[in-house]
Design an enzyme around this catalytic site. Structure first.
Site, PDB file in Angstrom:
ATOM      1  CE1 TYR A 175      -4.122   2.129   0.516  1.00  0.00           C
ATOM      2  CE2 TYR A 175      -2.982   3.247   2.320  1.00  0.00           C
ATOM      3  CZ  TYR A 175      -3.796   3.073   1.397  1.00  0.00           C
ATOM      4  OH  TYR A 175      -4.728   3.928   1.590  1.00  0.00           O
ATOM      5  CB  SER A 217     -15.360  -0.185  11.187  1.00  0.00           C
ATOM      6  OG  SER A 217     -14.015  -0.620  10.955  1.00  0.00           O
TER       7      SER A 217
END
Ligand code: UDP
Length: 320
Positions: free
Chosen positions: A147, A191
């Site tokens: 990433y 989350s």
């Protein structure tokens, strides 16, 4: 009315952007392979006459029949469990091949193209808060490298297309963002903590919880993305965008538990390797060039996000 293409348009940020652009009267073409995005995120605009969804993987070239004015390149798995798991090689391909394909498309259409880069390009930062001129401290062979290095390479592609091909580019570096349309199984801290608290599961703090992050509510983030896209020609960035309020992960856990209530207890698990110790954006450039700063405090944003996750909690699976 502009014709705007959004890659990653069914993802968390992409879907929020598509909805805002539709509400402002634009033609929006949403492109996604739905690997980590969800069609449910764009359900309320799916039938809008100015909206079109194309299922497509940007690792392959894309032909679009309409004349594009703007492209937001947002496609990429962004949650650490996704890019550190089965999507690691796909993540690098999406960053690199996806950037090339979208830059070629922008060149063909003479469209302005905005790249959603990331605070991850700073790696484990040795400068705090992070300023745009800081070149970062990334482990090129670590589990986050697909990433981090993928996004770094995408930035270099953007600047080479700008220098050599005359493409009108904008580059933003997004810091941690949260809010409605996050996948309950995204695996990121906001989350996870909210869904764990709502379902009575243990709250999993990785490491000792003293690491810090700065959390930006999604509406503030979408506002600055649009401001950057429409900023003066020639202003390329890169520009940090995020909320400079800095919290430890332990503080976040305490806030979530206090808001949600319930019986969850906090448990401590191993810290994944290369997990940055601290992160906070210096947003001076965004303030001066775009007249922007975030408005939503963490407490208020968490309330809105908790209300959203209450509608999604039946989809939440236990964190492994
Ligand atoms: N984290 C945690 N518990 C979780 C998920 C994440 O303690 O259930 C930690 C994680 O190790 C990191 C921070 O929270 O230090 C932010 O993680 P996230 O995956 O949300 O974002 P990123 O690491 O990309 O900043």
């Amino acid at each position: 009315m502009k014709t705007i293409l959004v890659t990653g348009g069914t993802g968390f940020l992409g879907s929020n952007l598509c909805i805002r652009l539709i509400n402002e009267g634009n033609n929006v073409i949403c492109v996604d392979n739905n690997y980590t995005g969800r069609l449910s995120n764009i359900q309320k605009i799916m039938k809008h006459p100015n909206f079109r969804f194309i299922k497509h993987d940007i690792c392959e070239p894309l032909v679009v029949d309409a004349k594009l004015d703007q492209i937001y390149n947002m496609a990429c798995p962004a949650s650490p469990p996704a890019y550190q798991g089965s999507y690691s090689i796909k993540t690098t391909k999406t960053c690199v091949l996806g950037a090339i394909n979208m830059l070629d498309l922008a060149k063909l259409h003479h469209a302005t193209i905005l790249q959603t880069s990331t605070s991850e390009i700073y790696g484990e930062p040795l400068v705090h808060p992070q300023v745009e001129s800081y070149r970062g401290n990334v482990n090129p062979i670590g589990i986050r490298a697909c990433y981090d290095e993928g996004k770094r390479c995408a930035e270099s592609l953007f600047f080479d297309y700008h220098r050599h091909e005359g493409v009108d580019i904008k580059v933003v570096r997004i810091f941690n963002t949260y809010g409605p349309n996050m996948d309950p199984n995204d695996g990121r801290v906001v989350s996870n903590f909210i869904c764990q608290a709502l379902s009575g599961q243990d709250i999993t703090i990785y490491g000792d919880g003293h690491q810090t992050r700065s959390f930006c509510f999604v509406d503030d983030l979408i506002e600055v993305l649009i401001r950057m896209m429409n900023s003066e020609k020639g202003f390329t960035g890169p520009i940090n965008i995020g909320n400079p309020g800095e919290f430890t992960i332990k503080e976040l856990a305490e806030m979530v538990v206090a808001k949600v209530g319930g019986s969850s207890k906090v448990v401590y698990e191993d810290l994944p390797s290369d997990d940055p110790t601290q992160r906070r954006p210096d947003i001076t450039l965004a303030k001066t060039k775009l007249g922007w700063e975030p408005k939503v405090k963490l407490s208020e944003g968490l309330d809105k996000t908790i209300a959203y996750f209450k509608t999604q909690i039946n989809q939440f699976k236990k964190v492994a």
